[in-house]
Scaffold this motif. Sequence first.
Motif, PDB file in Angstrom:
ATOM      1  N   PHE A 129      41.190  44.177  36.871  1.00 52.81           N
ATOM      2  CA  PHE A 129      39.761  44.119  36.332  1.00 52.81           C
ATOM      3  C   PHE A 129      39.853  44.371  34.854  1.00 52.81           C
ATOM      4  O   PHE A 129      40.668  45.153  34.465  1.00 52.81           O
ATOM      5  CB  PHE A 129      39.073  45.120  37.053  1.00 52.81           C
ATOM      6  N   PRO A 130      38.957  43.848  34.153  1.00 47.58           N
ATOM      7  CA  PRO A 130      37.928  42.785  34.421  1.00 47.58           C
ATOM      8  C   PRO A 130      38.505  41.599  35.030  1.00 47.58           C
ATOM      9  O   PRO A 130      39.495  40.843  34.368  1.00 47.58           O
ATOM     10  CB  PRO A 130      37.032  42.750  33.269  1.00 47.58           C
ATOM     11  N   CYS A 241      38.221  48.985  34.078  1.00 50.54           N
ATOM     12  CA  CYS A 241      37.260  48.689  32.880  1.00 50.54           C
ATOM     13  C   CYS A 241      37.052  49.626  32.022  1.00 50.54           C
ATOM     14  O   CYS A 241      35.811  49.796  31.436  1.00 50.54           O
ATOM     15  CB  CYS A 241      35.915  47.731  33.314  1.00 50.54           C
ATOM     16  N   THR A 242      37.808  50.692  31.855  1.00 49.47           N
ATOM     17  CA  THR A 242      37.644  51.731  31.132  1.00 49.47           C
ATOM     18  C   THR A 242      38.798  51.480  30.027  1.00 49.47           C
ATOM     19  O   THR A 242      39.502  50.618  30.018  1.00 49.47           O
ATOM     20  CB  THR A 242      37.993  53.252  31.743  1.00 49.47           C
ATOM     21  N   GLN A 312      30.404  44.527  35.216  1.00 44.29           N
ATOM     22  CA  GLN A 312      31.588  44.521  34.194  1.00 44.29           C
ATOM     23  C   GLN A 312      32.805  44.244  34.589  1.00 44.29           C
ATOM     24  O   GLN A 312      33.443  43.708  34.023  1.00 44.29           O
ATOM     25  CB  GLN A 312      31.522  46.314  33.860  1.00 44.29           C
ATOM     26  N   ALA A 313      33.244  44.668  36.027  1.00 42.43           N
ATOM     27  CA  ALA A 313      34.475  44.237  36.534  1.00 42.43           C
ATOM     28  C   ALA A 313      34.445  42.712  36.762  1.00 42.43           C
ATOM     29  O   ALA A 313      35.765  42.384  37.026  1.00 42.43           O
ATOM     30  CB  ALA A 313      34.613  44.964  37.990  1.00 42.43           C
TER      31      ALA A 313
END
Length: 316
Positions: A129-130, A241-242, A312-313
Motif C-alpha cells: 500500500f498504497p 501509507c505512513t 488512502q490505501a
Amino acid sequence: MSVAIRDVLSREEMAALTRKSDLRGAWAVTQVWLAIAGIFAVLIAFPHPLTFLLAVALLGGQQLACAVLTHEAAHTTLFRTRCMNEVLTDWLVARPIWTDVKRYRQHHMGHHVHTGTDKDPDMSLVRPFPGSRASLRRKLLRDLSGRSGIRRVIGLIGMDLGILRYTVAAEVERLPQEGRTWRDYLRDGLRNMGPVLIANGVLAGVLAACGALWAYSAWVVAYLTTFSLYVRIRSIAEHACTEGGAEVLKNTRTTHANWLARLTVAPFQVNYHVEHHLMAAVPYYRLKTLNRRLRDRGLVAPCAGYAEVLRQASAA
C-alpha cells in the motif's frame, strides 16, 4: 520529531496509565464470550440464511477481539497476574482462534523493536500500500470469499508442524527439515494443534449439547472470511501509507472508530495504535485517556476514520 514519553507525561501519570487489573482483564474475556454466546443464541433461535450471515459478520469481530486480547496478554497488560496472561488468555481467547500467547509474543516484540524498518517482521502486511482501488478490492474479495482464510489455515498447519517459521505476516519462511522424522512432526503437531482442537472441541461440544452443532459452522465460516477481512483492515489502518522510518509518530496511525468499527475492526480500543506504540505497557482500557492527554499537549492530532484510511490505501 523524536518523542520520549517521559518528557510528555509525569511519573505519576505514567504510573496511573500503566496500572493493570485482573478484574478488568477478566471482564474483557467475559465480554467476548457473552457476545459470542448471544450471537449463537440468536442464530439458534432464528435459523435463517440472513441470521447466519449476520452471525458470521459479528463472530468475525469477536474473533478479532480474541486476537486483540491475545495481543494484550503478549504485552502482559491484560491481567496483573502473569499466569493469567499466560494460561487463562491462552485457553480462553488465543487457542480458539488458532494462536498462542508465547509464539505470538516472540514474533510481535520484533515488530515493536523494528516498526517501520526493513527488520519489521510485519512489513509484508503494509508494503503493498498504497495500491490501486482494483487491487484493494481484489484483496478484500479474497478475504470474504475464504481464499485468504484457507491460505492462512494451510500456513498455520505448516507452522504447527515445524515446517514454516511462525509468523502473523504475509511472508513465510521454510525451516530446514533435514533429519526430522514423523515423530518430530507428530510431537510438534500435538503440542501446537492439540490445544486448538481442544478449545474448538469444547465450543462445538457446548453447541452440540444445545442441539445445534450445525451453528459451529458459523464460527468456521467467520474465521475463514470476516475475520480475515477485519484483520486486513486493521493492519492497513495501523501502519500502511505512513511515512515509515523508526519514529512512532511517522510510522504508526491512530484511527477514529465509530460503533460499527468497534464491532468489527477495532474492538477493545485497538484503534489507538500510536498511543500503544508510544507506551506499550498501557492496558487497552487506558489508551483513550492517553490519547486525550497527548492531544491536550499537542503531540497528536484528531484522526481520520477507517473509510478515509482505505481511500488512502487505494489511491495509487
